[in-house]
Design an enzyme around this catalytic site. Structure first.
Site, PDB file in Angstrom:
ATOM      1  N   THR A 377       0.874  -1.152   0.000  1.00 13.27           N
ATOM      2  CA  THR A 377       0.000   0.000   0.000  1.00 13.27           C
ATOM      3  C   THR A 377       0.913   1.204   0.000  1.00 13.27           C
ATOM      4  O   THR A 377       2.096   1.072   0.249  1.00 13.27           O
ATOM      5  CB  THR A 377      -0.861  -0.074   1.270  1.00 13.27           C
ATOM      6  OG1 THR A 377      -1.565  -1.295   1.224  1.00 13.27           O
ATOM      7  CG2 THR A 377      -1.802   1.094   1.410  1.00 13.27           C
ATOM      8  N   THR A 395      -3.848   1.369  -2.532  1.00 17.16           N
ATOM      9  CA  THR A 395      -3.297   0.027  -2.348  1.00 17.16           C
ATOM     10  C   THR A 395      -3.619  -0.954  -3.470  1.00 17.16           C
ATOM     11  O   THR A 395      -4.647  -0.824  -4.132  1.00 17.16           O
ATOM     12  CB  THR A 395      -3.829  -0.575  -1.021  1.00 17.16           C
ATOM     13  OG1 THR A 395      -3.179  -1.806  -0.761  1.00 17.16           O
ATOM     14  CG2 THR A 395      -5.323  -0.803  -1.043  1.00 17.16           C
ATOM     15  N   ASN A 397      -3.019  -4.040  -2.181  1.00 15.65           N
ATOM     16  CA  ASN A 397      -2.959  -4.979  -1.060  1.00 15.65           C
ATOM     17  C   ASN A 397      -1.544  -5.527  -0.927  1.00 15.65           C
ATOM     18  O   ASN A 397      -0.682  -4.850  -0.422  1.00 15.65           O
ATOM     19  CB  ASN A 397      -4.015  -6.083  -1.151  1.00 15.65           C
ATOM     20  CG  ASN A 397      -4.184  -6.754   0.210  1.00 15.65           C
ATOM     21  OD1 ASN A 397      -3.806  -6.179   1.221  1.00 15.65           O
ATOM     22  ND2 ASN A 397      -4.720  -7.951   0.254  1.00 15.65           N
ATOM     23  N   ASP A 419      -8.712  -9.170   1.806  1.00 15.45           N
ATOM     24  CA  ASP A 419      -9.098  -8.336   2.956  1.00 15.45           C
ATOM     25  C   ASP A 419     -10.500  -8.687   3.460  1.00 15.45           C
ATOM     26  O   ASP A 419     -10.914  -8.224   4.518  1.00 15.45           O
ATOM     27  CB  ASP A 419      -9.037  -6.840   2.601  1.00 15.45           C
ATOM     28  CG  ASP A 419      -7.630  -6.266   2.808  1.00 15.45           C
ATOM     29  OD1 ASP A 419      -6.788  -6.961   3.408  1.00 15.45           O
ATOM     30  OD2 ASP A 419      -7.389  -5.126   2.381  1.00 15.45           O
ATOM     31  N   SER A 448     -11.055  -2.404   5.246  1.00 11.31           N
ATOM     32  CA  SER A 448      -9.673  -1.942   5.097  1.00 11.31           C
ATOM     33  C   SER A 448      -9.153  -1.414   6.429  1.00 11.31           C
ATOM     34  O   SER A 448      -9.930  -1.098   7.333  1.00 11.31           O
ATOM     35  CB  SER A 448      -9.650  -0.809   4.066  1.00 11.31           C
ATOM     36  OG  SER A 448      -8.379  -0.205   4.026  1.00 11.31           O
ATOM     37  N   SER A 449      -7.827  -1.323   6.520  1.00  8.61           N
ATOM     38  CA  SER A 449      -7.212  -0.669   7.682  1.00  8.61           C
ATOM     39  C   SER A 449      -6.639   0.698   7.323  1.00  8.61           C
ATOM     40  O   SER A 449      -6.086   1.382   8.190  1.00  8.61           O
ATOM     41  CB  SER A 449      -6.076  -1.544   8.229  1.00  8.61           C
ATOM     42  OG  SER A 449      -6.567  -2.797   8.604  1.00  8.61           O
ATOM     43  N   GLY A 470      -0.761  -2.822   6.095  1.00  9.39           N
ATOM     44  CA  GLY A 470      -1.783  -3.813   6.423  1.00  9.39           C
ATOM     45  C   GLY A 470      -2.392  -3.521   7.781  1.00  9.39           C
ATOM     46  O   GLY A 470      -2.763  -2.384   8.080  1.00  9.39           O
TER      47      GLY A 470
END
Ligand code: DON
Length: 565
Positions: A377, A395, A397, A419, A448-449, A470
């Site tokens: 990301t 991102t 990922n 995710d 998502s984070s 992540g």
């Protein structure tokens, strides 16, 4: 008769602020970790991308212009994470006081299904959610760029121009990029059926030129036809052909139907500061609000930076926020998430009731709270002279996403489907677990984070921050903000200081290798399991200093580089 002088006056006035843009030399450039600027600043994962953003500011563009141009350039010069085939979030605080959150997260294709990654014996097959065609969600980045464009001043043709040149004429790759491409050659060859710019027989080395003709052609179609240059016509046809070759699920209709969404930003106070950050489908905003709310009443500054007491409190807040994340959070268009309850002061007080300052908590005993209601990301931060602040995390990922390059179109597709919680309790590639709230469903956005964040002081932009990483994104933003707001560290140190991370499950404290041993001993004595690991996050921060100047800082952990004027 009078229109000519009036027009001339307008042109002169609008160029009065602009200045000759600093030329980009794609074959000779340097990483600049820190820049102090008085007009505008950009910091991103690559020097050439930061320079593309700077050029827009110098041409009279605002922070949104710079953010768009930087993102497009990252799609060329930082192929591991910068992207056209992925998704992202933009958070901004605009000069007129508006908070803006644009969600361009990927969506599950319409043919996706709840158990698509579960095999005949009931086991989760995360290989399929992580590599190859089935791992990709419908890309959102190009829709996100066009949803941001109304807030920009320049044209898409101006904003995309540096990216086109970098793709067409090539640029010298960094040592880090060369190593990263070399490490992924085998997977590229295994997962692709068509020739692409990234695979070659000789190993890559620093200074080699990477030319991306197919990508340049895709960028030109976007420049000419707008979002239809990606979601329809030739680019869409190339994506569909790629899906057919690799048995992927994305259809023509999925591409055409994709929409970015403006959502109300998360906004909350931490002491006198107002924090503006990303709402669901990012878990980042909710979790950051929870963690900051859980620690706010404690004397963190008096305890001190990396003191055992401060670290333990923050770890316990992290544990509780990530337990709630796993249980409750998912795409708000699909599941009802009790956000109000989860972030209320009463709830957060209740969550910390069993916090014991002398002893490690336990993830077995601390589940999610009770609510009473039916690596790869990249981040970029920009501030301009007009008072606009923009924070973007975007991102694919994993590094290079699914590792599949769309044949003839020259860009990587994401592996964002990982995710989702592919099976309740089965960890994804970041060890995160989830439940029904984040199960796969057609058209749903995976949780998502990513936590692009802006801190306001007296309602003016003070800090712009964000990072990849992540599951560690949220804890990295949390720590970086507290490093400045509580522990008073200089900006570069606030970014570079070693980090720690707890995510509920597994019940361990991850720390970076260069972490000081002394507080770790203290934590071990309380019963924490501490594990040393590689880098956590690559944070890009811009902070307004006491003189009103912009201090832009790139993380020591990568080629991250600042630019400003
Ligand atoms: O959206 C997310 O939370 C993840 N796809 C982010 C992945 C990431 O940060 C990888 N970077 N190192």
């Amino acid at each position: 008769m009078r229109t000519i002088p009036v027009l001339l006056a307008i042109i002169l006035a609008s160029t009065a602020y602009a200045q000759q843009p600093t030329a980009i030399n794609a074959f000779h450039y340097q990483v600049k970790k820190s820049v102090t600027a008085s007009h505008g600043a950009v910091v991103s994962a690559h020097p050439l991308a930061s320079q593309a953003g700077l050029q827009m500011l110098q041409q009279g563009g605002n922070a949104v212009d710079a953010a768009i141009a930087t993102q497009l350039a990252l799609a060329v010069v930082y192929p591991a994470a910068g992207n056209l085939g992925g998704g992202g979030f933009l958070v901004a605080h605009l000069k007129d006081g508006k908070d803006l959150a644009i969600d361009y997260r990927e969506k599950a294709p319409s043919a996706a299904s709840r158990n698509m990654y579960i095999d005949a014996s009931g086991n989760a097959n995360t290989k399929l959610s992580q590599d190859g065609h089935l791992a990709s969600g419908v890309p959102g980045t190009v829709a996100g760029i066009f949803a941001s464009l109304p807030y920009a001043k320049l044209t898409i043709q101006q904003l995309i121009a540096p990216a086109i040149t970098l793709a067409e004429k090539g640029f010298a790759i960094t040592e880090r990029e060369a190593n990263s491409l070399n490490a992924t050659q085998e997977q590229f060859s295994k997962l692709n059926t068509q020739a692409n710019a990234f695979v070659r027989k000789r190993p890559w080395k620093a200074g080699d030129t990477l030319v991306q003709k197919d990508l340049a052609a895709t960028l030109k179609r976007i420049s000419t036809n707008g979002r239809a240059g990606f979601y329809e016509g030739e680019t869409a046809a190339l994506i569909i052909a790629e899906m057919k070759r690799g048995k992927g699920l994305i259809t023509e209709a999925d591409l055409k139907a994709y929409e970015a969404k403006e959502r109300p930003a998360v906004s909350f106070f931490y002491k006198d500061y107002r924090i503006v950050t990303m709402p669901l489908p990012s878990s980042g905003g909710v979790a950051l609000q929870q963690m900051m709310g859980m620690v706010e009443k404690y004397p963190l500054a008096a305890w001190g930076f990396h003191s055992v007491s401060a670290m333990q409190l923050m770890i316990e807040a992290e544990r509780r926020a990530y337990a709630d994340r796993a249980q409750f959070l998912g795409d708000p268009d699909f599941v009802k998430v009790p956000v109000k309850q989860l972030t209320s002061a009463a709830y957060l007080r209740e969550r910390m009731k069993d916090y014991n300052p002398r002893q490690a908590g336990s993830s077995k005993l601390t589940g999610a709270g009770t609510v009473y209601e039916s690596d790869e990301t990249t981040h970029l931060s920009v501030m301009d002279t007009e008072g606009n602040a923009v924070s973007v995390t975007t991102t694919l990922n994993g590094g290079y996403g699914s590792k599949v390059v769309v044949g003839g179109a020259g860009f990587f597709l994401n592996n964002e489907m990982d995710d989702f919680s592919v099976k309740p309790g089965v960890p994804n590639m970041y060890g995160l677990v989830g439940t029904e709230a984040n199960a796969v469903a057609p058209g749903k956005r995976m949780l998502s984070s990513m936590t692009p964040t802006i801190v306001l002081k007296k309602d003016k932009p003070y800090i712009v921050a964000g990072t990849p990483g992540g599951s560690t994104i949220i804890t990295s933003v949390f720590q970086t903000l507290l490093n400045i707001l509580e522990f008073n560290l200089p900006t570069q140190q606030a970014v570079d200081a070693p980090k720690f991370h707890h995510q509920w499950l597994p019940d361990v404290v991850d720390v970076e290798e260069d972490f000081d041993e002394t507080p770790l001993q203290g934590l071990r004595q309380m019963g924490y399991k501490v594990i040393s690991r590689g880098a956590i996050g690559r944070t890009e921060v811009i902070k307004v200093n006491g003189k009103g100047q912009l201090e832009a800082v790139g993380d020591k952990r990568g080629d991250d580089s600042a630019a400003g004027y």
